[in-house]
Design an enzyme around this catalytic site. Structure first.
Site, short mmCIF file in Angstrom:
data_model
loop_
_atom_site.label_atom_id
_atom_site.label_comp_id
_atom_site.label_asym_id
_atom_site.label_seq_id
_atom_site.Cartn_x
_atom_site.Cartn_y
_atom_site.Cartn_z
N SER A 1 23.99 -15.48 52.28
CA SER A 1 23.57 -16.00 53.58
C SER A 1 22.21 -16.68 53.42
O SER A 1 21.44 -16.34 52.51
CB SER A 1 23.45 -14.86 54.59
N TYR B 1 19.56 -6.35 55.64
CA TYR B 1 20.59 -7.39 55.50
C TYR B 1 20.05 -8.52 54.62
O TYR B 1 20.71 -8.97 53.69
CB TYR B 1 20.99 -7.92 56.88
#
Length: 253
Positions: free
Chosen positions: A137, A147
């Site tokens: 990402s 994350y």
């Protein structure tokens, strides 16, 4: 025919990878926790494209299930030519308020499972060739709780492994999309227009997957779909971390 194994294949980018690869006549091994969703997708792909589709129900937070999938990748009698590490999920950004067991499970799915499956794939692919795609990402380029840390690990490892194993005919590509129309954001309670995210920053899953497959075929170590996010990542290299982390708190990518 080449065979691709895709984790997190029941929905979102994983299902889109499956559809595009089946359209290219690749056989598939689909991995996810939901047997019903996997079987439904598998039946559709068999009917539409006439490809072979194997289904493995597995929770990649479970060590036993990780081992089962790794053993399938290592099976020389049924070689895997393309591994796509796509399984993952998000947590609230407030690390101290999250349950630590949830955080450990999050780390295991994003990092440990991907590492174990890559280890099995590289050992099996060395000499005969193969490709690995790790779905990361743009969050991996900024400071953003665990994350971001997990996605950053995937980017760093993919860069190294792509250079290290090129001599063995194995390429490793980290794909780094931004906000993408998938069920991932729906599960997080985030939809286009929410939390101040403008519509121009939302990508279509089909475009992300198409560009990812193209870059993987070229042996690109890091693939950033769309000029918008290429520009954003370039800015993260010159902006102070305090600014990028502040912006990052507005949404999830």
């Amino acid at each position: 025919m080449p065979t691709a194994l895709i984790t997190g294949a029941s929905a979102g980018l994983g299902a889109e990878f499956a559809r595009q690869l089946a359209a290219r006549r690749a056989d598939l091994v689909l991995v996810a926790r939901s047997t019903e969703a996997l079987e439904s997708l598998a039946e559709q792909l068999r009917d539409d494209h006439g490809v072979a589709v194997e289904v493995i129900t597995a929770d990649l937070a479970s060590e036993d299930d990780i081992t089962r999938v790794a053993d399938r990748i290592a099976d020389a009698g049924q070689p895997i030519d393309l591994l796509i590490n796509n399984a993952g999920f998000g947590l609230p950004l407030q690390f101290a308020d999250n349950d630590i067991d949830d955080e450990v499970r999050h780390l295991r799915v994003h990092v440990e499972a991907s590492m174990r499956l890559m280890h099995a794939a590289i050992r099996a692919m060395r000499g005969r060739g193969g490709r690995i795609i790790n779905v990361s990402s743009v969050a991996g380029f900024i400071s953003r709780s665990t994350y971001s840390a997990c996605k950053s690990w995937l980017i760093g490892f993919s860069r190294w492994a792509n250079a290290e194993y090129a001599r063995d005919g194995v390429t490793v590509t980290a794909v780094c999309p931004g906000f993408t129309h998938t069920t991932f954001h729906e599960r997080m309670g985030l939809a286009p227009g929410h939390e101040g995210i403008p519509s121009i920053l939302w990508l279509n899953a089909s475009d992300v997957v198409r560009e990812a497959l193209r870059d993987a075929a070229r042996g690109t170590a890091v693939s950033i779909p769309s000029w918008r996010y290429k520009a954003i990542v370039a800015l993260t290299k010159v902006l102070p971390p305090s600014l990028t982390s502040g912006v990052a708190r507005r949404g999830r990518v």
